[in-house]
Design a protein around this motif. Sequence first.
Motif, PDB file in Angstrom:
ATOM      1  N   ILE A   1      27.281  44.766  34.415  1.00 17.96           N
ATOM      2  CA  ILE A   1      28.557  45.374  33.620  1.00 17.96           C
ATOM      3  C   ILE A   1      28.822  46.399  32.528  1.00 17.96           C
TER       4      ILE A   1
ATOM      5  N   ALA B   1      34.567  53.085  36.485  1.00 15.19           N
ATOM      6  CA  ALA B   1      35.129  50.848  36.505  1.00 15.19           C
ATOM      7  C   ALA B   1      35.210  50.632  38.228  1.00 15.19           C
ATOM      8  N   ASN B   2      35.875  51.143  38.666  1.00 13.53           N
ATOM      9  CA  ASN B   2      36.633  51.399  39.900  1.00 13.53           C
ATOM     10  C   ASN B   2      34.867  51.441  40.742  1.00 13.53           C
TER      11      ASN B   2
ATOM     12  N   TYR C   1      33.621  47.491  39.795  1.00 11.00           N
ATOM     13  CA  TYR C   1      33.902  46.569  40.291  1.00 11.00           C
ATOM     14  C   TYR C   1      33.953  46.415  42.072  1.00 11.00           C
TER      15      TYR C   1
ATOM     16  N   THR D   1      32.192  43.207  43.653  1.00 11.67           N
ATOM     17  CA  THR D   1      33.485  41.832  43.734  1.00 11.67           C
ATOM     18  C   THR D   1      33.097  41.448  45.688  1.00 11.67           C
TER      19      THR D   1
ATOM     20  N   SER E   1      43.446  47.760  34.563  1.00 10.55           N
ATOM     21  CA  SER E   1      43.901  47.556  35.554  1.00 10.55           C
ATOM     22  C   SER E   1      42.214  46.347  36.328  1.00 10.55           C
ATOM     23  N   PRO E   2      42.745  46.040  36.935  1.00 13.27           N
ATOM     24  CA  PRO E   2      41.300  44.711  37.434  1.00 13.27           C
ATOM     25  C   PRO E   2      39.662  45.772  37.004  1.00 13.27           C
ATOM     26  N   ALA E   3      39.901  46.456  37.630  1.00 11.74           N
ATOM     27  CA  ALA E   3      38.359  47.191  37.502  1.00 11.74           C
ATOM     28  C   ALA E   3      38.299  47.683  35.930  1.00 11.74           C
ATOM     29  N   GLU E   4      38.953  48.297  35.362  1.00 15.68           N
ATOM     30  CA  GLU E   4      39.242  48.270  33.470  1.00 15.68           C
ATOM     31  C   GLU E   4      38.313  46.970  32.927  1.00 15.68           C
TER      32      GLU E   4
ATOM     33  N   LEU F   1      37.775  44.591  33.956  1.00 19.70           N
ATOM     34  CA  LEU F   1      36.147  43.585  34.335  1.00 19.70           C
ATOM     35  C   LEU F   1      34.996  44.885  33.566  1.00 19.70           C
ATOM     36  N   ALA F   2      35.289  45.910  33.178  1.00 19.00           N
ATOM     37  CA  ALA F   2      33.820  46.548  32.895  1.00 19.00           C
ATOM     38  C   ALA F   2      34.598  46.471  31.106  1.00 19.00           C
TER      39      ALA F   2
END
Length: 173
Positions: free
Chosen positions: A44, A55-56, A59, A63, A96-99, A101-102
């Motif tokens: 990732i 990042a989005n 994500y 997912t 954010s969830p995306a950031e 995870l990234a």
Amino acid sequence: MLCPPSNKLLFHQVPSLSLARSLNKVLLGSDSPLTAAGDLLDGIRFARTQIGLHANSIYGMVTNQPADILRLRRGEGRLRPGSAADMLVVRDHGLSPAETLARLTVDQVELVITAGRVQLAGPGLFERLPAALTNGLEPFEVDGVQRWVRAPIGQLIADAEEILGSDFCVGGK
């Protein structure tokens, strides 16, 4: 499926940002540790830093898009009532969830739940979980990171040492 670290190791190149963006549905995966060092989290970060994926986008690639591509129908890839309870728990740092995870590294993972069952727990949460949820978890340490995992760790290490010797690593770890 994109596996950028494996592409780099095997073919000495990675998919371009324009190619990745041109694909209608794509998932980001991780090949065997034999074809690239690291794990999915390393892949990732590689996709973000070496290819330039947002990042989005990443994500979605790990997912809901894989769940859609694989035609999973129990709510996999999403958090919603009645869906399969597969989740990764990390500390909230206001991103954010995306950031999150990234930027995530394996030492930041506090808990992994698959199909509603604890599969991995970090020290902070392991001590706070009821015994019924931690029964069957075994301690394991990689690169100084202590975790409890649902696997026969002692047997797996013994089997690996029998073939590879006592000083082995997998996926660069």
